[in-house]
Motif scaffolding. Structure first.
Motif, mmCIF file in Angstrom:
data_model
loop_
_atom_site.group_PDB
_atom_site.id
_atom_site.type_symbol
_atom_site.label_atom_id
_atom_site.label_comp_id
_atom_site.label_asym_id
_atom_site.label_seq_id
_atom_site.Cartn_x
_atom_site.Cartn_y
_atom_site.Cartn_z
ATOM 1 N N GLU A 1 -6.770 38.886 -5.077
ATOM 2 C CA GLU A 1 -6.466 38.929 -6.505
ATOM 3 C C GLU A 1 -5.159 39.663 -6.800
ATOM 4 O OE1 GLU A 1 -8.526 40.258 -10.767
ATOM 5 O OE2 GLU A 1 -9.631 40.478 -8.871
ATOM 6 N N GLU A 2 -4.909 40.742 -6.076
ATOM 7 C CA GLU A 2 -3.673 41.497 -6.298
ATOM 8 C C GLU A 2 -2.455 40.674 -5.905
ATOM 9 O OE1 GLU A 2 -1.945 46.010 -5.553
ATOM 10 O OE2 GLU A 2 -3.798 45.364 -4.575
ATOM 11 N N PHE A 3 -2.574 39.933 -4.810
ATOM 12 C CA PHE A 3 -1.480 39.063 -4.364
ATOM 13 C C PHE A 3 -1.243 37.958 -5.393
ATOM 14 C CE2 PHE A 3 0.084 35.316 -2.039
ATOM 15 C CZ PHE A 3 1.218 35.843 -1.442
ATOM 16 N N ILE A 4 -2.326 37.359 -5.883
ATOM 17 C CA ILE A 4 -2.222 36.288 -6.884
ATOM 18 C C ILE A 4 -1.527 36.802 -8.141
ATOM 19 C CG2 ILE A 4 -3.533 34.762 -8.409
ATOM 20 C CD1 ILE A 4 -5.690 34.622 -6.196
ATOM 21 N N ASN A 5 -1.933 37.973 -8.602
ATOM 22 C CA ASN A 5 -1.311 38.560 -9.796
ATOM 23 C C ASN A 5 0.170 38.846 -9.571
ATOM 24 O OD1 ASN A 5 -3.753 38.499 -11.174
ATOM 25 N ND2 ASN A 5 -4.302 40.602 -10.608
ATOM 26 N N PHE A 6 0.502 39.277 -8.359
ATOM 27 C CA PHE A 6 1.890 39.556 -8.006
ATOM 28 C C PHE A 6 2.728 38.281 -8.105
ATOM 29 C CE2 PHE A 6 5.114 39.870 -4.521
ATOM 30 C CZ PHE A 6 5.912 40.865 -5.092
ATOM 31 N N VAL A 7 2.220 37.189 -7.535
ATOM 32 C CA VAL A 7 2.963 35.922 -7.554
ATOM 33 C C VAL A 7 3.097 35.399 -8.983
ATOM 34 C CG1 VAL A 7 3.079 33.568 -6.671
ATOM 35 C CG2 VAL A 7 2.162 35.396 -5.217
ATOM 36 N N GLU A 8 2.022 35.503 -9.753
ATOM 37 C CA GLU A 8 2.084 35.062 -11.151
ATOM 38 C C GLU A 8 3.107 35.875 -11.934
ATOM 39 O OE1 GLU A 8 -1.936 35.389 -12.463
ATOM 40 O OE2 GLU A 8 -2.477 33.355 -11.795
ATOM 41 N N GLY A 9 3.171 37.178 -11.666
ATOM 42 C CA GLY A 9 4.158 38.028 -12.324
ATOM 43 C C GLY A 9 5.575 37.635 -11.971
ATOM 44 N N LEU A 10 5.786 37.274 -10.711
ATOM 45 C CA LEU A 10 7.122 36.851 -10.278
ATOM 46 C C LEU A 10 7.524 35.529 -10.925
ATOM 47 C CD1 LEU A 10 7.187 37.702 -6.464
ATOM 48 C CD2 LEU A 10 8.014 39.061 -8.381
ATOM 49 N N ALA A 11 6.562 34.630 -11.089
ATOM 50 C CA ALA A 11 6.857 33.345 -11.738
ATOM 51 C C ALA A 11 7.327 33.583 -13.166
ATOM 52 C CB ALA A 11 5.625 32.446 -11.715
ATOM 53 N N GLY A 12 6.650 34.500 -13.860
ATOM 54 C CA GLY A 12 7.067 34.827 -15.214
ATOM 55 C C GLY A 12 8.442 35.475 -15.249
ATOM 56 N N LEU A 13 8.712 36.342 -14.276
ATOM 57 C CA LEU A 13 10.011 37.012 -14.212
ATOM 58 C C LEU A 13 11.131 36.015 -13.909
ATOM 59 C CD1 LEU A 13 11.488 39.777 -14.249
ATOM 60 C CD2 LEU A 13 11.165 39.845 -11.757
ATOM 61 N N ALA A 14 10.812 34.998 -13.108
ATOM 62 C CA ALA A 14 11.815 33.998 -12.724
ATOM 63 C C ALA A 14 12.383 33.260 -13.937
ATOM 64 C CB ALA A 14 11.216 32.998 -11.732
ATOM 65 N N LEU A 15 11.648 33.263 -15.045
ATOM 66 C CA LEU A 15 12.147 32.632 -16.267
ATOM 67 C C LEU A 15 13.403 33.338 -16.780
ATOM 68 C CD1 LEU A 15 8.759 32.096 -18.129
ATOM 69 C CD2 LEU A 15 10.246 30.283 -17.237
ATOM 70 N N ASP A 16 13.561 34.610 -16.426
ATOM 71 C CA ASP A 16 14.713 35.394 -16.872
ATOM 72 C C ASP A 16 15.808 35.484 -15.821
ATOM 73 O OD1 ASP A 16 13.439 35.994 -19.310
ATOM 74 O OD2 ASP A 16 12.348 37.648 -18.385
ATOM 75 N N ALA A 17 15.577 34.895 -14.651
ATOM 76 C CA ALA A 17 16.578 34.955 -13.577
ATOM 77 C C ALA A 17 17.811 34.147 -13.962
ATOM 78 C CB ALA A 17 15.987 34.426 -12.273
ATOM 79 N N GLU A 18 18.983 34.679 -13.663
ATOM 80 C CA GLU A 18 20.224 33.988 -13.987
ATOM 81 C C GLU A 18 20.572 32.908 -12.972
ATOM 82 O OE1 GLU A 18 23.292 36.833 -14.537
ATOM 83 O OE2 GLU A 18 22.382 37.745 -16.311
ATOM 84 N N SER A 19 19.997 33.011 -11.782
ATOM 85 C CA SER A 19 20.252 32.018 -10.739
ATOM 86 C C SER A 19 19.065 31.979 -9.789
ATOM 87 C CB SER A 19 21.533 32.359 -9.964
ATOM 88 O OG SER A 19 21.324 33.490 -9.134
ATOM 89 N N ASN A 20 19.165 31.117 -8.770
ATOM 90 C CA ASN A 20 18.115 31.020 -7.759
ATOM 91 C C ASN A 20 18.384 31.939 -6.565
ATOM 92 O OD1 ASN A 20 16.945 29.033 -9.359
ATOM 93 N ND2 ASN A 20 18.017 27.374 -8.300
ATOM 94 N N ASP A 21 19.411 32.782 -6.684
ATOM 95 C CA ASP A 21 19.772 33.689 -5.588
ATOM 96 C C ASP A 21 18.655 34.709 -5.354
ATOM 97 O OD1 ASP A 21 21.939 34.870 -3.758
ATOM 98 O OD2 ASP A 21 21.326 36.582 -4.979
ATOM 99 N N MET A 22 18.141 34.735 -4.126
ATOM 100 C CA MET A 22 16.977 35.560 -3.830
ATOM 101 C C MET A 22 17.304 37.054 -3.845
ATOM 102 S SD MET A 22 13.859 35.613 -3.564
ATOM 103 C CE MET A 22 13.754 33.824 -3.653
ATOM 104 N N GLU A 23 18.476 37.439 -3.375
ATOM 105 C CA GLU A 23 18.835 38.853 -3.372
ATOM 106 C C GLU A 23 18.963 39.392 -4.794
ATOM 107 O OE1 GLU A 23 18.828 40.898 -0.759
ATOM 108 O OE2 GLU A 23 18.066 39.111 0.266
#
Length: 368
Positions: free
Chosen positions: A88-110
Protein backbone atom coordinates in the motif's frame (compact mmCIF):
# COMPACT_ATOMS: atom_id res chain seq x y z
CA UNK A 1 32.62 23.07 11.56
CA UNK A 2 30.83 24.37 8.45
CA UNK A 3 29.15 21.72 6.31
CA UNK A 4 30.02 22.20 2.64
CA UNK A 5 28.28 20.96 -0.51
CA UNK A 6 31.37 18.85 -1.26
CA UNK A 7 31.02 17.03 2.06
CA UNK A 8 27.33 16.38 1.45
CA UNK A 9 28.12 15.02 -2.02
CA UNK A 10 30.84 12.73 -0.65
CA UNK A 11 28.57 11.33 2.06
CA UNK A 12 25.77 10.84 -0.40
CA UNK A 13 28.03 8.86 -2.75
CA UNK A 14 29.24 6.71 0.16
CA UNK A 15 25.80 5.87 1.51
CA UNK A 16 23.23 6.46 -1.22
CA UNK A 17 21.15 8.42 1.28
CA UNK A 18 19.22 11.56 0.31
CA UNK A 19 20.93 14.93 0.13
CA UNK A 20 18.96 16.46 3.01
CA UNK A 21 19.52 13.37 5.18
CA UNK A 22 23.26 13.62 4.50
CA UNK A 23 23.31 17.31 5.39
CA UNK A 24 21.38 16.74 8.63
CA UNK A 25 23.75 13.92 9.63
CA UNK A 26 26.81 16.09 8.96
CA UNK A 27 25.37 18.99 10.95
CA UNK A 28 24.60 16.61 13.80
CA UNK A 29 28.17 15.28 13.82
CA UNK A 30 29.81 18.65 13.22
CA UNK A 31 31.17 17.59 9.84
CA UNK A 32 32.54 14.18 10.91
CA UNK A 33 31.83 12.03 7.84
CA UNK A 34 32.55 8.69 9.53
CA UNK A 35 30.19 9.53 12.38
CA UNK A 36 27.60 10.73 9.86
CA UNK A 37 27.80 7.37 8.08
CA UNK A 38 27.06 5.61 11.37
CA UNK A 39 24.05 7.84 12.02
CA UNK A 40 22.66 7.11 8.56
CA UNK A 41 23.21 3.40 9.12
CA UNK A 42 21.37 3.57 12.40
CA UNK A 43 18.46 5.29 10.70
CA UNK A 44 18.51 2.73 7.89
CA UNK A 45 19.03 5.41 5.24
CA UNK A 46 22.33 4.05 3.93
CA UNK A 47 20.87 0.67 3.05
CA UNK A 48 19.60 1.96 -0.27
CA UNK A 49 23.09 2.02 -1.74
CA UNK A 50 23.56 -1.71 -1.17
CA UNK A 51 20.35 -2.45 -3.04
CA UNK A 52 21.05 -0.24 -6.05
CA UNK A 53 22.63 -3.05 -8.08
CA UNK A 54 19.63 -5.34 -7.89
CA UNK A 55 17.43 -5.62 -10.96
CA UNK A 56 14.07 -3.91 -10.51
CA UNK A 57 11.79 -5.12 -13.30
CA UNK A 58 8.46 -5.38 -11.49
CA UNK A 59 6.43 -2.43 -10.23
CA UNK A 60 3.49 -0.24 -11.18
CA UNK A 61 2.24 2.17 -13.80
CA UNK A 62 -0.12 4.92 -12.66
CA UNK A 63 -1.86 7.84 -14.38
CA UNK A 64 -3.24 11.16 -13.16
CA UNK A 65 -5.43 13.92 -14.61
CA UNK A 66 -5.36 17.65 -14.04
CA UNK A 67 -8.54 19.21 -12.63
CA UNK A 68 -9.46 20.80 -15.97
CA UNK A 69 -9.23 17.39 -17.69
CA UNK A 70 -6.92 18.81 -20.37
CA UNK A 71 -3.66 17.28 -19.15
CA UNK A 72 -2.73 13.76 -18.06
CA UNK A 73 0.49 12.18 -16.83
CA UNK A 74 1.78 8.64 -16.61
CA UNK A 75 4.63 7.25 -14.51
CA UNK A 76 6.38 3.88 -14.15
CA UNK A 77 8.11 2.96 -10.89
CA UNK A 78 9.94 -0.36 -10.67
CA UNK A 79 10.52 -2.72 -7.77
CA UNK A 80 12.31 -6.06 -7.47
CA UNK A 81 9.23 -8.15 -6.69
CA UNK A 82 5.54 -8.15 -7.42
CA UNK A 83 4.97 -8.44 -3.67
CA UNK A 84 6.29 -4.91 -3.12
CA UNK A 85 4.24 -3.66 -6.09
CA UNK A 86 1.16 -4.61 -4.06
CA UNK A 87 2.40 -2.82 -0.93
CA UNK A 88 0.00 0.00 0.00
CA UNK A 89 2.81 2.43 0.79
CA UNK A 90 4.46 1.73 -2.56
CA UNK A 91 1.13 2.17 -4.37
CA UNK A 92 0.53 5.50 -2.64
CA UNK A 93 4.06 6.60 -3.53
CA UNK A 94 3.53 5.85 -7.24
CA UNK A 95 0.13 7.56 -7.24
CA UNK A 96 1.71 10.62 -5.63
CA UNK A 97 4.40 10.72 -8.30
CA UNK A 98 1.80 10.50 -11.07
CA UNK A 99 0.07 13.54 -9.62
CA UNK A 100 3.37 15.39 -9.29
CA UNK A 101 4.25 14.57 -12.92
CA UNK A 102 1.39 16.86 -13.97
CA UNK A 103 3.57 19.78 -12.83
CA UNK A 104 6.80 18.52 -14.41
CA UNK A 105 8.24 20.84 -17.04
CA UNK A 106 9.75 17.97 -19.01
CA UNK A 107 10.21 14.20 -19.04
CA UNK A 108 13.78 14.55 -17.75
CA UNK A 109 14.16 12.09 -14.88
CA UNK A 110 16.89 13.97 -13.01
CA UNK A 111 14.83 17.14 -13.02
CA UNK A 112 11.81 15.17 -11.81
CA UNK A 113 13.78 13.61 -8.96
CA UNK A 114 14.81 17.09 -7.84
CA UNK A 115 11.18 18.27 -7.54
CA UNK A 116 9.77 18.88 -4.08
CA UNK A 117 7.75 15.95 -2.77
CA UNK A 118 6.36 15.08 0.65
CA UNK A 119 8.66 17.40 2.61
CA UNK A 120 11.84 16.52 0.70
CA UNK A 121 12.55 15.72 -2.95
CA UNK A 122 11.37 12.86 -5.15
CA UNK A 123 14.85 11.32 -5.13
CA UNK A 124 15.16 11.52 -1.35
CA UNK A 125 11.68 10.08 -0.86
CA UNK A 126 12.63 7.18 -3.12
CA UNK A 127 15.83 6.52 -1.14
CA UNK A 128 13.91 6.55 2.12
CA UNK A 129 11.30 4.12 0.77
CA UNK A 130 14.04 1.75 -0.47
CA UNK A 131 15.58 1.73 2.99
CA UNK A 132 12.22 1.18 4.67
CA UNK A 133 10.83 -1.58 2.43
CA UNK A 134 14.17 -3.26 1.77
CA UNK A 135 14.08 -3.59 -2.01
CA UNK A 136 15.71 -1.71 -4.84
CA UNK A 137 13.32 0.60 -6.66
CA UNK A 138 13.64 3.04 -9.53
CA UNK A 139 11.50 5.75 -11.07
CA UNK A 140 11.94 4.73 -14.66
CA UNK A 141 9.99 7.23 -16.75
CA UNK A 142 7.27 9.84 -16.84
CA UNK A 143 5.30 11.51 -19.62
CA UNK A 144 2.71 14.25 -19.79
CA UNK A 145 0.20 14.87 -22.58
CA UNK A 146 -2.40 17.55 -23.25
CA UNK A 147 -5.43 17.77 -25.52
CA UNK A 148 -9.11 18.65 -25.84
CA UNK A 149 -10.18 15.12 -24.93
CA UNK A 150 -8.20 12.69 -22.76
CA UNK A 151 -8.57 9.07 -21.75
CA UNK A 152 -6.55 6.57 -19.77
CA UNK A 153 -6.67 2.86 -19.06
CA UNK A 154 -4.85 0.76 -16.49
CA UNK A 155 -4.68 -2.98 -17.05
CA UNK A 156 -3.66 -5.81 -14.74
CA UNK A 157 -3.71 -3.73 -11.59
CA UNK A 158 -1.00 -1.43 -12.92
CA UNK A 159 1.02 -3.72 -15.19
CA UNK A 160 0.08 -1.71 -18.29
CA UNK A 161 -0.97 1.93 -18.49
CA UNK A 162 -2.20 3.96 -21.45
CA UNK A 163 -3.03 7.64 -21.89
CA UNK A 164 -4.50 9.13 -25.05
CA UNK A 165 -4.90 12.77 -26.04
CA UNK A 166 -7.07 13.96 -28.92
CA UNK A 167 -8.40 17.14 -30.46
CA UNK A 168 -12.15 17.52 -30.82
CA UNK A 169 -15.28 18.05 -28.76
CA UNK A 170 -14.96 17.04 -25.12
CA UNK A 171 -18.24 15.13 -24.93
CA UNK A 172 -19.19 11.75 -23.47
CA UNK A 173 -19.29 9.94 -26.82
CA UNK A 174 -15.75 11.02 -27.66
CA UNK A 175 -14.50 10.15 -24.17
CA UNK A 176 -16.04 6.69 -24.46
CA UNK A 177 -14.46 6.21 -27.87
CA UNK A 178 -11.01 7.15 -26.56
CA UNK A 179 -11.45 4.84 -23.56
CA UNK A 180 -12.21 2.00 -25.97
CA UNK A 181 -9.12 2.83 -28.02
CA UNK A 182 -7.00 3.00 -24.85
CA UNK A 183 -8.05 -0.57 -24.07
CA UNK A 184 -7.13 -1.57 -27.64
CA UNK A 185 -3.69 0.01 -27.23
CA UNK A 186 -3.15 -1.88 -23.98
CA UNK A 187 -4.09 -5.19 -25.61
CA UNK A 188 -2.59 -4.84 -29.10
CA UNK A 189 0.49 -2.70 -28.34
CA UNK A 190 0.76 -0.77 -31.64
CA UNK A 191 4.16 0.76 -32.36
CA UNK A 192 2.77 3.75 -34.25
CA UNK A 193 -0.45 5.75 -34.34
CA UNK A 194 -0.59 5.88 -38.15
CA UNK A 195 1.59 5.14 -41.16
CA UNK A 196 2.69 8.76 -41.40
CA UNK A 197 4.56 8.26 -38.12
CA UNK A 198 6.88 5.71 -39.75
CA UNK A 199 10.04 7.24 -41.16
CA UNK A 200 11.15 6.46 -44.69
CA UNK A 201 14.20 4.61 -43.34
CA UNK A 202 12.04 2.45 -41.06
CA UNK A 203 9.70 1.64 -43.94
CA UNK A 204 12.60 0.73 -46.22
CA UNK A 205 14.04 -1.51 -43.50
CA UNK A 206 10.64 -3.19 -43.02
CA UNK A 207 10.48 -3.97 -46.74
CA UNK A 208 14.07 -5.22 -46.72
CA UNK A 209 13.48 -7.55 -43.78
CA UNK A 210 10.23 -8.80 -45.34
CA UNK A 211 11.97 -9.48 -48.65
CA UNK A 212 14.88 -11.34 -47.04
CA UNK A 213 12.49 -13.33 -44.88
CA UNK A 214 10.51 -14.41 -47.93
CA UNK A 215 13.65 -15.57 -49.75
CA UNK A 216 14.79 -17.55 -46.72
CA UNK A 217 11.44 -19.34 -46.61
CA UNK A 218 11.17 -20.39 -50.27
CA UNK A 219 8.26 -22.79 -49.77
CA UNK A 220 6.01 -19.77 -49.13
CA UNK A 221 6.94 -18.18 -52.47
CA UNK A 222 4.56 -18.14 -55.46
CA UNK A 223 4.45 -21.51 -57.23
CA UNK A 224 6.18 -20.38 -60.48
CA UNK A 225 9.15 -19.01 -58.52
CA UNK A 226 9.26 -22.04 -56.21
CA UNK A 227 9.21 -24.48 -59.13
CA UNK A 228 12.09 -22.64 -60.78
CA UNK A 229 14.10 -22.90 -57.56
CA UNK A 230 13.28 -26.60 -57.23
CA UNK A 231 14.50 -27.22 -60.79
CA UNK A 232 17.82 -25.56 -59.94
CA UNK A 233 18.12 -27.56 -56.70
CA UNK A 234 17.48 -30.85 -58.49
CA UNK A 235 20.03 -29.97 -61.16
CA UNK A 236 23.14 -31.00 -59.25
CA UNK A 237 22.69 -29.12 -55.97
CA UNK A 238 20.65 -31.64 -53.99
CA UNK A 239 21.77 -35.15 -53.21
CA UNK A 240 20.29 -38.16 -54.96
CA UNK A 241 17.77 -38.96 -52.20
CA UNK A 242 16.19 -35.49 -52.04
CA UNK A 243 16.17 -35.25 -55.86
CA UNK A 244 14.35 -38.59 -56.06
CA UNK A 245 11.78 -37.46 -53.49
CA UNK A 246 11.05 -34.34 -55.53
CA UNK A 247 10.58 -36.40 -58.71
CA UNK A 248 8.28 -38.82 -56.88
CA UNK A 249 6.08 -36.08 -55.45
CA UNK A 250 5.88 -34.24 -58.77
CA UNK A 251 4.69 -37.43 -60.41
CA UNK A 252 1.93 -37.78 -57.81
CA UNK A 253 -0.78 -35.40 -59.09
CA UNK A 254 -2.73 -35.69 -55.85
CA UNK A 255 0.20 -34.59 -53.67
CA UNK A 256 -0.14 -31.26 -51.83
CA UNK A 257 3.18 -29.46 -52.28
CA UNK A 258 2.65 -27.56 -49.04
CA UNK A 259 3.83 -30.75 -47.34
CA UNK A 260 6.97 -31.18 -49.47
CA UNK A 261 9.33 -29.71 -46.82
CA UNK A 262 8.31 -32.54 -44.46
CA UNK A 263 9.83 -35.10 -46.85
CA UNK A 264 13.10 -33.32 -47.59
CA UNK A 265 16.26 -33.31 -45.54
CA UNK A 266 17.23 -30.28 -43.48
CA UNK A 267 20.26 -29.80 -45.72
CA UNK A 268 18.07 -29.75 -48.84
CA UNK A 269 15.79 -27.10 -47.35
CA UNK A 270 18.78 -24.95 -46.43
CA UNK A 271 20.26 -25.36 -49.93
CA UNK A 272 16.98 -24.27 -51.51
CA UNK A 273 16.93 -21.13 -49.38
CA UNK A 274 20.53 -20.47 -50.42
CA UNK A 275 19.55 -20.64 -54.09
CA UNK A 276 16.69 -18.20 -53.48
CA UNK A 277 18.99 -15.72 -51.73
CA UNK A 278 21.56 -16.05 -54.53
CA UNK A 279 18.82 -15.27 -57.07
CA UNK A 280 17.64 -12.23 -55.07
CA UNK A 281 18.18 -9.70 -57.88
CA UNK A 282 16.21 -11.74 -60.40
CA UNK A 283 13.39 -12.74 -58.02
CA UNK A 284 13.03 -9.18 -56.71
CA UNK A 285 12.08 -8.00 -60.21
CA UNK A 286 9.32 -10.58 -60.50
CA UNK A 287 5.92 -8.84 -60.42
CA UNK A 288 4.31 -11.68 -58.50
CA UNK A 289 7.06 -11.56 -55.88
CA UNK A 290 6.78 -7.77 -55.58
CA UNK A 291 3.07 -8.20 -54.92
CA UNK A 292 3.80 -10.81 -52.26
CA UNK A 293 6.27 -8.55 -50.47
CA UNK A 294 3.94 -5.54 -50.57
CA UNK A 295 1.10 -7.70 -49.30
CA UNK A 296 3.17 -8.88 -46.35
CA UNK A 297 4.38 -5.33 -45.61
CA UNK A 298 0.79 -4.09 -45.67
CA UNK A 299 -0.26 -6.85 -43.29
CA UNK A 300 2.50 -5.89 -40.86
CA UNK A 301 1.54 -2.22 -41.05
CA UNK A 302 -2.01 -3.16 -40.10
CA UNK A 303 -0.61 -4.85 -37.01
CA UNK A 304 1.81 -2.14 -35.87
CA UNK A 305 -0.20 1.00 -36.78
CA UNK A 306 -3.08 1.74 -34.43
CA UNK A 307 -5.32 3.43 -37.00
CA UNK A 308 -4.92 0.47 -39.39
CA UNK A 309 -5.63 -2.18 -36.78
CA UNK A 310 -8.97 -3.93 -36.78
CA UNK A 311 -11.03 -2.44 -33.98
CA UNK A 312 -11.29 -5.25 -31.42
CA UNK A 313 -14.97 -4.59 -30.74
CA UNK A 314 -15.96 -4.27 -34.40
CA UNK A 315 -19.25 -6.06 -34.98
CA UNK A 316 -18.29 -7.05 -38.53
CA UNK A 317 -14.74 -8.03 -37.53
CA UNK A 318 -13.38 -5.74 -40.25
CA UNK A 319 -13.85 -2.15 -39.09
CA UNK A 320 -10.51 -0.41 -38.47
CA UNK A 321 -9.75 1.89 -35.57
CA UNK A 322 -9.75 4.83 -37.99
CA UNK A 323 -13.19 3.86 -39.28
CA UNK A 324 -14.51 3.42 -35.74
CA UNK A 325 -13.32 6.86 -34.63
CA UNK A 326 -14.75 8.37 -37.82
CA UNK A 327 -18.12 6.79 -37.09
CA UNK A 328 -18.15 8.46 -33.65
CA UNK A 329 -16.89 11.90 -34.69
CA UNK A 330 -15.07 12.66 -37.93
CA UNK A 331 -13.46 15.71 -36.27
CA UNK A 332 -11.94 13.58 -33.47
CA UNK A 333 -8.19 13.32 -34.11
CA UNK A 334 -5.56 11.56 -32.01
CA UNK A 335 -2.67 13.78 -30.89
CA UNK A 336 -0.65 11.48 -28.65
CA UNK A 337 -0.75 7.87 -27.51
CA UNK A 338 1.49 6.66 -24.66
CA UNK A 339 1.69 3.05 -23.50
CA UNK A 340 3.82 1.90 -20.56
CA UNK A 341 4.24 -1.75 -19.65
CA UNK A 342 6.05 -2.53 -16.42
CA UNK A 343 9.56 -3.81 -17.00
CA UNK A 344 9.46 -3.77 -20.80
CA UNK A 345 13.01 -3.72 -22.13
CA UNK A 346 14.56 -4.43 -18.73
CA UNK A 347 16.71 -7.54 -18.65
CA UNK A 348 15.25 -9.65 -15.88
CA UNK A 349 17.48 -11.77 -13.69
CA UNK A 350 17.35 -15.49 -14.40
CA UNK A 351 16.95 -17.30 -11.11
CA UNK A 352 18.68 -20.70 -10.88
CA UNK A 353 17.62 -22.00 -7.48
CA UNK A 354 19.49 -25.30 -7.83
CA UNK A 355 22.75 -23.46 -8.51
CA UNK A 356 22.06 -21.05 -5.67
CA UNK A 357 21.54 -23.88 -3.17
CA UNK A 358 24.66 -25.64 -4.44
CA UNK A 359 26.68 -22.44 -4.02
CA UNK A 360 25.40 -21.99 -0.47
CA UNK A 361 26.30 -25.60 0.39
CA UNK A 362 29.78 -25.09 -1.06
CA UNK A 363 30.25 -21.97 1.06
CA UNK A 364 29.32 -23.92 4.20
CA UNK A 365 31.84 -26.61 3.31
CA UNK A 366 34.55 -23.99 2.75
CA UNK A 367 33.85 -22.37 6.12
CA UNK A 368 34.20 -25.72 7.84
Amino acid sequence: MAVTAKMVKELREMTGAGMMDCKKALVETDGDIDAAVEILKEKGLSKAAKKAGRIAAMGLVKTAFAEDGKTAAIVEVNSETDFVAKNEEFINFVEGLAGLALDAESNDMEAFKAMAFDGSTVGEALTALIAKIGENMSIRRIEKVSGDVLASYIHGGGRIGVIIAASGDNNEDNKTALNNIAMQVAAMNPQYVCRDDISEDELLNLRKVTLESALNDPFTLPKPILNNLLDKAADGVWGAEDTAILAEKRADKSFNFNYLPNFLSEEARAQLAGIAVADKAEISENKIFKGLVEGRVSKQLKEICLMDQTYVRAEDGKQTVAQYLGSVDKALSLIKVVRYEVGEGIEKKEEDFAAEVAAQMQNRICWK
